[in-house]
Design a protein around this motif. Sequence first.
Motif, short mmCIF file in Angstrom:
data_model
loop_
_atom_site.label_atom_id
_atom_site.label_comp_id
_atom_site.label_asym_id
_atom_site.label_seq_id
_atom_site.Cartn_x
_atom_site.Cartn_y
_atom_site.Cartn_z
N ALA A 1 0.86 -1.18 0.00
CA ALA A 1 0.00 0.00 0.00
C ALA A 1 0.89 1.22 0.00
O ALA A 1 1.95 1.24 0.64
CB ALA A 1 -0.91 0.00 1.23
N ASN A 2 0.47 2.22 -0.73
CA ASN A 2 1.23 3.48 -0.77
C ASN A 2 0.51 4.50 0.11
O ASN A 2 -0.50 5.07 -0.28
CB ASN A 2 1.33 3.97 -2.21
N LEU A 3 1.05 4.70 1.31
CA LEU A 3 0.46 5.67 2.24
C LEU A 3 1.15 7.02 2.10
O LEU A 3 0.88 7.94 2.88
CB LEU A 3 0.60 5.15 3.68
N GLY A 4 2.07 7.12 1.15
CA GLY A 4 2.77 8.38 0.92
C GLY A 4 1.97 9.29 0.01
O GLY A 4 0.81 9.02 -0.31
N ASP A 5 2.61 10.39 -0.41
CA ASP A 5 1.87 11.35 -1.23
C ASP A 5 2.38 11.45 -2.66
O ASP A 5 1.98 12.32 -3.41
CB ASP A 5 1.87 12.74 -0.56
N ALA A 6 3.28 10.51 -3.03
CA ALA A 6 3.79 10.49 -4.41
C ALA A 6 3.60 9.10 -5.00
O ALA A 6 3.68 8.11 -4.28
CB ALA A 6 5.27 10.86 -4.42
N PRO A 7 3.37 9.02 -6.31
CA PRO A 7 3.30 7.70 -6.94
C PRO A 7 4.62 6.97 -6.72
O PRO A 7 5.68 7.60 -6.79
CB PRO A 7 3.09 8.01 -8.43
N PHE A 8 4.54 5.65 -6.46
CA PHE A 8 5.76 4.89 -6.18
C PHE A 8 5.96 3.84 -7.27
O PHE A 8 5.15 2.92 -7.42
CB PHE A 8 5.65 4.22 -4.81
N PRO A 9 7.05 3.97 -8.05
CA PRO A 9 7.30 2.98 -9.10
C PRO A 9 7.96 1.72 -8.54
O PRO A 9 8.88 1.80 -7.73
CB PRO A 9 8.27 3.72 -10.05
N ILE A 10 7.48 0.58 -8.98
CA ILE A 10 8.08 -0.71 -8.61
C ILE A 10 8.57 -1.36 -9.90
O ILE A 10 7.78 -1.51 -10.86
CB ILE A 10 7.06 -1.60 -7.90
N ALA A 11 9.84 -1.73 -9.91
CA ALA A 11 10.41 -2.40 -11.09
C ALA A 11 10.62 -3.88 -10.76
O ALA A 11 10.78 -4.24 -9.58
CB ALA A 11 11.73 -1.76 -11.47
N ILE A 12 10.59 -4.71 -11.79
CA ILE A 12 10.90 -6.13 -11.59
C ILE A 12 12.30 -6.24 -10.99
O ILE A 12 13.24 -5.58 -11.46
CB ILE A 12 10.81 -6.89 -12.94
N GLY A 13 12.41 -7.00 -9.91
CA GLY A 13 13.71 -7.17 -9.25
C GLY A 13 13.91 -6.27 -8.05
O GLY A 13 14.86 -6.45 -7.30
N ASP A 14 13.01 -5.29 -7.85
CA ASP A 14 13.11 -4.43 -6.66
C ASP A 14 12.78 -5.24 -5.40
O ASP A 14 11.82 -6.03 -5.40
CB ASP A 14 12.12 -3.26 -6.73
N ARG A 15 13.53 -5.00 -4.36
CA ARG A 15 13.23 -5.70 -3.09
C ARG A 15 12.08 -4.97 -2.40
O ARG A 15 12.20 -3.78 -2.08
CB ARG A 15 14.48 -5.74 -2.21
N ILE A 16 10.99 -5.66 -2.17
CA ILE A 16 9.77 -4.99 -1.71
C ILE A 16 9.29 -5.43 -0.33
O ILE A 16 8.42 -4.79 0.25
CB ILE A 16 8.60 -5.20 -2.72
N ALA A 17 9.80 -6.53 0.18
CA ALA A 17 9.33 -7.03 1.48
C ALA A 17 10.32 -8.08 1.96
O ALA A 17 11.32 -8.35 1.29
CB ALA A 17 7.93 -7.65 1.35
N GLN A 18 10.07 -8.64 3.13
CA GLN A 18 10.95 -9.68 3.65
C GLN A 18 10.12 -10.78 4.30
O GLN A 18 9.04 -10.52 4.84
CB GLN A 18 11.96 -9.09 4.63
N LEU A 19 10.66 -11.99 4.23
CA LEU A 19 9.97 -13.18 4.75
C LEU A 19 10.66 -13.67 6.02
O LEU A 19 11.89 -13.81 6.04
CB LEU A 19 10.02 -14.31 3.72
N VAL A 20 9.86 -13.96 7.03
CA VAL A 20 10.41 -14.50 8.28
C VAL A 20 9.59 -15.73 8.67
O VAL A 20 8.38 -15.61 8.91
CB VAL A 20 10.35 -13.45 9.42
N PRO A 21 10.21 -16.91 8.73
CA PRO A 21 9.45 -18.09 9.18
C PRO A 21 9.23 -18.03 10.68
O PRO A 21 10.03 -17.44 11.41
CB PRO A 21 10.38 -19.26 8.82
N ALA A 22 8.15 -18.62 11.12
CA ALA A 22 7.84 -18.62 12.55
C ALA A 22 7.12 -19.91 12.91
O ALA A 22 6.39 -20.48 12.09
CB ALA A 22 6.97 -17.42 12.91
N VAL A 23 7.34 -20.34 14.14
CA VAL A 23 6.62 -21.48 14.68
C VAL A 23 5.17 -21.05 14.94
O VAL A 23 4.93 -19.95 15.40
CB VAL A 23 7.27 -21.96 15.99
#
Length: 153
Positions: A102-124
Amino acid sequence: MMTAPAPLPIAIRRLPHGAGLPLPAYATAGAAGLDVVAAESLLLAPGARHAVATGFALAIPEGYEVQVRPRSGLALKHGVTCLNTPGTIDSDYRGEVKVILANLGDAPFPIAIGDRIAQLVPAVVQRATLVEAEVLDETARGDGGFGSTGVRC
Ligand SMILES: O=c1ccn([C@H]2C[C@H](O)[C@@H](COP(=O)(O)OP(=O)(O)OP(=O)(O)O)O2)c(=O)[nH]1
Ligand SMILES: [Mg+2]
């Protein structure tokens, strides 16, 4: 010395549109999250949200989940975050992992293929058995909540 828990093996399957993209990876030796890259490009308008393709699917062992968490840099600099943070990937889900940005900012946000956008954490996962009761035990808090203890010390 404390020994680190052994890494959890999780099967990952590349989907056709994920070909050539890096699989989720730790950016540093001590990173908690595996950085995930976008498998599609888009312009995320202010106020908009999108389930961003990642190009892979997981088979998480039973008894675990994988949490999809935002990156603080995107949140702080651009107001871009995971709307449902932490996202939950169930152990029985075999579809494509998506990152709901979600873009909660005030400018359009470009996402390109290969951009790091999030992170995964395994959990019990601690599952529960609900035990219905007529009366619950008493506590000092009782039904106080939602700021009942005040703000200052
Ligand atoms: O950030 C997310 C959150 C969920 N999912 C996928 C994997 C997860 O196992 C499934 C269901 O997620 P959740 O239980 O959070 O959503 P729901 O609205 O309850 O859907 P469902 O009825 O399918 O469980 O959707 C993602 O790919 N990314
Ligand atoms: Mg669900």
